[in-house]
Scaffold this active site. Structure first.
Site, PDB file in Angstrom:
ATOM      1  N   LYS A   1      37.433 -18.271 -18.158  1.00 41.99           N
ATOM      2  CA  LYS A   1      37.262 -16.863 -18.537  1.00 41.99           C
ATOM      3  C   LYS A   1      37.431 -15.943 -17.337  1.00 41.99           C
ATOM      4  CE  LYS A   1      34.374 -17.066 -22.661  1.00 41.99           C
ATOM      5  NZ  LYS A   1      33.158 -16.583 -23.312  1.00 41.99           N
TER       6      LYS A   1
ATOM      7  N   LYS B   1      42.649 -25.311 -27.913  1.00 45.47           N
ATOM      8  CA  LYS B   1      41.639 -25.220 -28.984  1.00 45.47           C
ATOM      9  C   LYS B   1      41.772 -23.883 -29.718  1.00 45.47           C
ATOM     10  CE  LYS B   1      37.788 -23.081 -26.567  1.00 45.47           C
ATOM     11  NZ  LYS B   1      36.428 -23.001 -26.151  1.00 45.47           N
TER      12      LYS B   1
ATOM     13  N   LYS C   1      38.756 -17.438 -30.481  1.00 47.79           N
ATOM     14  CA  LYS C   1      38.847 -16.007 -30.788  1.00 47.79           C
ATOM     15  C   LYS C   1      39.856 -15.318 -29.884  1.00 47.79           C
ATOM     16  CE  LYS C   1      34.036 -16.333 -31.814  1.00 47.79           C
ATOM     17  NZ  LYS C   1      32.748 -16.444 -31.163  1.00 47.79           N
TER      18      LYS C   1
END
Ligand code: TYM
Length: 334
Positions: A115, A198, A201
């Site tokens: 992230k 994967k 969102k």
């Protein structure tokens, strides 16, 4: 409440809908496990603000997440369903745990690395860095034996165990050492457009199947799913990630084994598999979406359920926090 073992898990309210990975990887298992455990299911709004959130959207998404938990089968009588920020002990225990976590140890967490790379390390928040320690606090407060999650959370549960063992060693037995419960078959659902990543969102919206998507959108996403060119319907994660993901989703939704699906679709085209899969997913998800919309039409009732869940959660969390404060040498307030 009972002598069943405790269980805790949670999801971030960082989008208007949960996706098929959240549902098949975790939520289905949550609904099944709530009979055998004294379960606590949390909506982790403190975690959501580790990346920027619009306040109005966060409010809406927190209720939307609660509605989806309930619509997918979480029973608010059996399980405590609550919002993390309603239980102050999460942030309080996180502080204590931060003080026994090494900087290097926190820096090795792969979700933080991923992230922060996306946003650039300089603009990543300190909250994002300490995120896994807050997660450890979420878990350890409830003394759970089991933490049902998808594969991507394994490293965070390992850190949680390490911190619990360290704390117990330093200050005396305080925490139960929790175990991750990860269903092998649905541990990782992949992005329909990029089937080696994967489903998430933050991935390609066209590769992301949401519980709250309307049926036409779901059909379109499956129809345009990336496959390969050899035309064979067979499960092989390495050589055929797209087709394997479709078979995996099919099997998870219907309970039909991969082997039986391979036999049934032998010689058929990818179009047939995608069409049928879209139908079974729509038939499965539609009642959940409708139920969630119905629940959302009465926000006062939702808030009442969440308040009742928070009361149950606070009772357990306060007990653990008190033991922790006492163990580290804080004197009790009188
Ligand atoms: P979150 O909100 O990203 O995801 C919620 C749950 O969904 C699972 N999951 C998946 N499973 C299979 N395939 C996928 N593509 C997929 N994507 C997500 C996740 O593994 C998770 O179980 N850090 C956590 C939230 C959290 C938490 C906790 C979880 C905070 N505190 C305490 C357990 C216990 C997270 O970001 O999950």
């Amino acid at each position: 409440m009972t002598n069943k073992p405790n269980l805790l898990s949670g999801m971030q309210p960082s989008a208007g809908s949960l996706h098929l990975g959240n549902y098949l990887g975790a939520l289905v298992n949550w609904a099944q496990m709530q009979d055998d455990y004294n379960a606590f299911y949390c909506i982790v709004d403190l975690h959501a603000i580790t990346v920027p959130q619009d306040p109005n959207e966060l409010r809406a998404n927190t209720r939307r997440t609660a509605a989806q938990y309930l619509a997918a089968g979480i029973d608010s009588e059996k399980s405590a369903l609550f919002v993390q920020s309603h239980v102050p002990a999460h942030a309080q225990l996180a502080w204590v745990l931060q003080c026994i976590t090494g900087m290097g140890e926190a820096g090795r967490m792969t979700q933080f690395k991923d992230k922060s790379q996306k946003s650039g390390v300089d603009s990543a928040s300190v909250g994002l860095y300490t995120y896994p320690i807050l997660q450890a606090a979420d878990i350890l407060l409830y003394q759970p034996k089991a933490v049902p999650v998808g594969e991507d959370q394994r490293q965070h549960i390992e850190l949680t165990r390490d911190l619990a063992i360290r704390f117990n060693g330093r200050f005396g037995e305080t925490f139960v050492i929790p175990e991750a419960v990860i269903l092998k078959e649905t541990a990782k659902i992949y992005d329909l457009q990029n089937p080696t990543a994967k489903m998430s969102k933050s991935g390609d919206p066209k590769g992301l199947v949401n519980l709250m998507d309307d049926s036409a959108a779901i059909v379109k996403k499956f129809k345009t799913a990336v496959t390969d060119t050899d035309g064979e319907i067979r499960f092989d994660r390495e050589a055929k990630p797209g087709v394997s993901n479709l078979l995996g989703i099919y099997s998870a939704v219907t309970g039909e084994s991969i082997r039986s699906l391979e036999e049934r679709f032998a010689g058929a085209g990818y179009g047939a598999l995608k069409g049928e899969l879209a139908e079974v997913v729509v038939a499965h998800i539609e009642p959940i979406r409708n139920r969630a919309e119905e629940l959302l039409s009465d926000p006062a009732e939702l808030d009442r359920l969440l308040a009742a869940g928070a009361a149950r959660a606070n009772e357990q969390a306060e007990k653990t926090l008190k033991a922790v404060y006492d163990a580290v040498g804080f004197i009790a307030a009188r």
